[in-house]
Each structure stands twice: as structure tokens, then as C-alpha cells.
Design an enzyme around this catalytic site. Structure first.
Site, PDB file in Angstrom:
ATOM      1  NE  ARG A 248      -1.740  -1.716   3.018  1.00  8.08           N
ATOM      2  CZ  ARG A 248      -1.949  -3.366   2.864  1.00  8.08           C
ATOM      3  NH1 ARG A 248      -2.912  -4.244   1.942  1.00  8.08           N
ATOM      4  NH2 ARG A 248      -0.901  -4.106   3.244  1.00  8.08           N
ATOM      5  CB  THR A 249       3.388   2.090   2.406  1.00 11.29           C
ATOM      6  OG1 THR A 249       2.941   2.202   3.508  1.00 11.29           O
ATOM      7  CG2 THR A 249       3.764   4.048   2.587  1.00 11.29           C
TER       8      THR A 249
END
Length: 321
Positions: free
Chosen positions: A65-66
Site C-alpha cells: 500500500r505505502t
């Protein structure tokens, strides 16, 4: 929208954590992120504030995600993004992190986004490079943009970000997300409670309200952040998983005991069936997918503000490795 920064200017070249930010600086970032939110999904072209700029994603730990969120954020503002792959880098030849970063910077960088397993690695990197450094998480220390996106999601859904009570539930001992939310939300006048079994809540290295009784805390909560158990950070911690699920899983019945309209957050990845059942993770009070959208907006704001401050502010002298 309540609790805005009243035109406060952002002057920091780096974003390394929330512990040392003021309330006005946090609100300035959130307000900028609000203006980026309409462009976060890429369906509407964003102003090309970072056209001609170059960003390096320097991730020494795994991330889905990041890393993806920072990549989308930079690209939607017009920047070029390059991905650093630790497994095939000169770090395997005993080159220091500082030497690796400085050599890549010499090829032309405006910002480095770093995730690293060592505490305060982003701070050390910021001392030896001239470009902006943004932390994407360091050990169990901080994850500033995750906390900022959590705050943006809460403010957008509840309409305010002051006088709220948030419970962080689960493996708070090893959670950099919980720590950054504590630092950020507390500065804005909110109450944060760390909830979990004693193995996670006893003898923490920071001042925070704790509880081992989720059912007692829930009636006071405007927001509940569920955290996964970070088995990869455990050395010798053991406990009964069945008992943990019985006491700390946020079931529909437990959620109903929270304040009306309470929201559910999770930084991901979600271990379904442990901290959350499907019906709650995918339910109407869940902000999990909205958090992902807010993440792109927050990282657009952070990159734009930090790179702009780096261009106008004084250059810090580089230090040796």
C-alpha cells in the site's frame, strides 16, 4: 470543515515523524491533502506541481500500500518515480545506506521516500542528503503519512478532528501506526487509548492511556483502529490466539456498543477473522478503502510541500557517513 490551520505555512523540508510537529503543521498538511483529494484516484487530472521533479522510493522493508500510494501520489503531480530494490542493490555489497542514497542523489533527486527496519533511519538519511526525505515507516517507531491519512479519513467522515476518542486495538507495542496516531491526534485535542492484552500494553516506552478491556472502552469511542499482530517483529511473545480473538476481535455486536456513527479503521494488511470479521471490514462504518484514497492525497500533499520547502529553504550541509 472544522479545525483548519488558518493559513499556517509549511516550512519543513522533511517529513520524518509527527512527534516533533506542531498542531498547526499537522493541520497545514491535512488542509493541503484536502485540496489533493479530488485528484487522488487519478480520474481528474491534478495540477502538475512536481513536473520535472524526481522521487526515489527507497524501501528496505516489504510494502504494498505505502509504496504504491507514494508512487501514485508523485506521478499524479507530474514527478518521475524510481523504485529502489534492496535485494539487487549495492547494499548487499556492504555499501552504507548513506553512500547508496548520496550516489543516487548525485544523479538528480528531489525527494527520497524511505522505509527502513532501523529506528530513526530516515532522520539519519536526512542529515547526509540535500534533497527532501519523507519517512514511509521506520521499525516500530513512526509512520507519519499513515497517521495523517487516518486523520484525514476521520475528519472527512465525522466532520471534525477535535474532542474525539480513538481506540487503537491490538499489537500496539509493535505498531508505528499507533504511535504516530497518538502523537498527531493528541496534539489536536483528541483522546487516544491503546487497547490489547497485557503482553502488548504493559511497560510501553511512551506515555499513553491503556486498557486490556475492549468492551469497557468501546462505549466511549468515536473511532476504532484495529491493528494486526505483527508476528515478524516478535522475539519471544506467545499468547492464546483463540482467547485473543474472543476478547479483541471487533464483532458487529461490539461495534454496536461504540458511539453512534463510530468509524472503523485499519492500516492494513487486514488479517480477516482475527482482528475483523468480513461483515465489519466491509461494512458501512468501515473506512478501510477510503483510507487508501486518503493516503494518495496525503502523500501528494507531503511531497509537494516538502519539495517546495526544500527549494526555497536553506541547504543543510552534508555530513559524512
Amino acid at each position: 470543515m472544522a479545525e483548519r490551520a488558518s493559513g499556517a505555512a509549511w516550512t519543513r523540508k522533511h517529513l520524518l515523524g509527527l512527534e516533533d510537529l506542531s498542531a498547526a503543521e499537522i493541520l497545514a498538511l491535512l488542509d493541503k491533502a484536502d485540496t489533493c483529494l479530488p485528484y487522488a484516484t487519478g480520474k481528474k487530472p491534478a495540477p502538475q506541481a512536481l513536473a520535472g521533479r524526481t522521487v526515489l522510493n527507497l524501501f528496505i522493508e516489504d510494502s504494498t500500500r505505502t509504496r504504491t500510494s507514494f508512487t501514485f501520489a508523485a506521478e499524479r503531480l507530474g514527478a518521475r518515480v524510481f523504485q529502489f530494490h534492496a535485494g539487487t542493490s549495492s547494499l548487499n555489497k556492504r555499501e552504507s545506506l548513506a553512500d547508496t542514497a548520496r550516489n543516487v542523489e548525485a544523479m538528480g533527486l528531489d525527494a527520497i521516500v524511505i522505509r527502513h527496519p532501523e529506528r530513526e533511519a530516515p532522520h539519519r538519511l536526512a542529515e547526509v542528503v540535500a534533497c527532501s526525505v519523507l519517512s514511509a515507516g521506520d521499525d516500530a517507531h513512526e509512520h507519519p503519512t499513515q497517521a495523517l491519512l487516518d486523520m484525514l479519513a476521520i475528519r472527512r467522515r465525522l466532520g471534525r478532528l477535535q474532542g474525539l476518542t480513538l481506540a487503537c486495538v491490538g499489537d500496539v507495542r509493535h505498531s508505528r501506526v499507533a504511535r504516530s496516531n497518538l502523537f498527531g491526534l493528541s496534539k489536536l485535542g483528541n483522546r487516544v487509548i491503546f487497547v490489547g492484552p497485557p503482553v502488548f500494553t504493559q511497560d510501553l516506552d511512551l506515555e499513553v492511556e491503556t486498557s486490556t478491556d475492549l468492551d469497557a472502552v468501546l462505549p466511549e469511542c468515536d473511532a476504532i483502529m484495529m491493528l494486526r499482530i505483527q508476528f515478524e517483529r516478535h522475539d519471544s511473545i506467545t499468547f492464546d490466539m483463540g482467547d485473543y480473538v474472543r476478547r479483541y476481535q471487533l464483532t458487529p455486536e461490539r461495534l454496536a456498543a461504540a458511539k453512534p456513527g463510530a468509524v472503523v479503521l485499519h492500516p492494513g494488511p487486514v488479517n480477516r477473522g482475527i482482528e475483523l470479521p468480513d461483515v465489519v471490514a466491509d461494512g458501512p462504518q468501515s473506512l478501510i478503502l477510503f483510507q487508501a484514497t486518503c493516503g494518495v492525497a496525503v502523500r501528494m500533499a507531503a511531497l509537494a510541500l516538502c519539495i517546495a520547502a526544500g527549494r526555497t529553504g536553506p541547504k543543510r550541509p552534508r555530513r559524512g557517513t
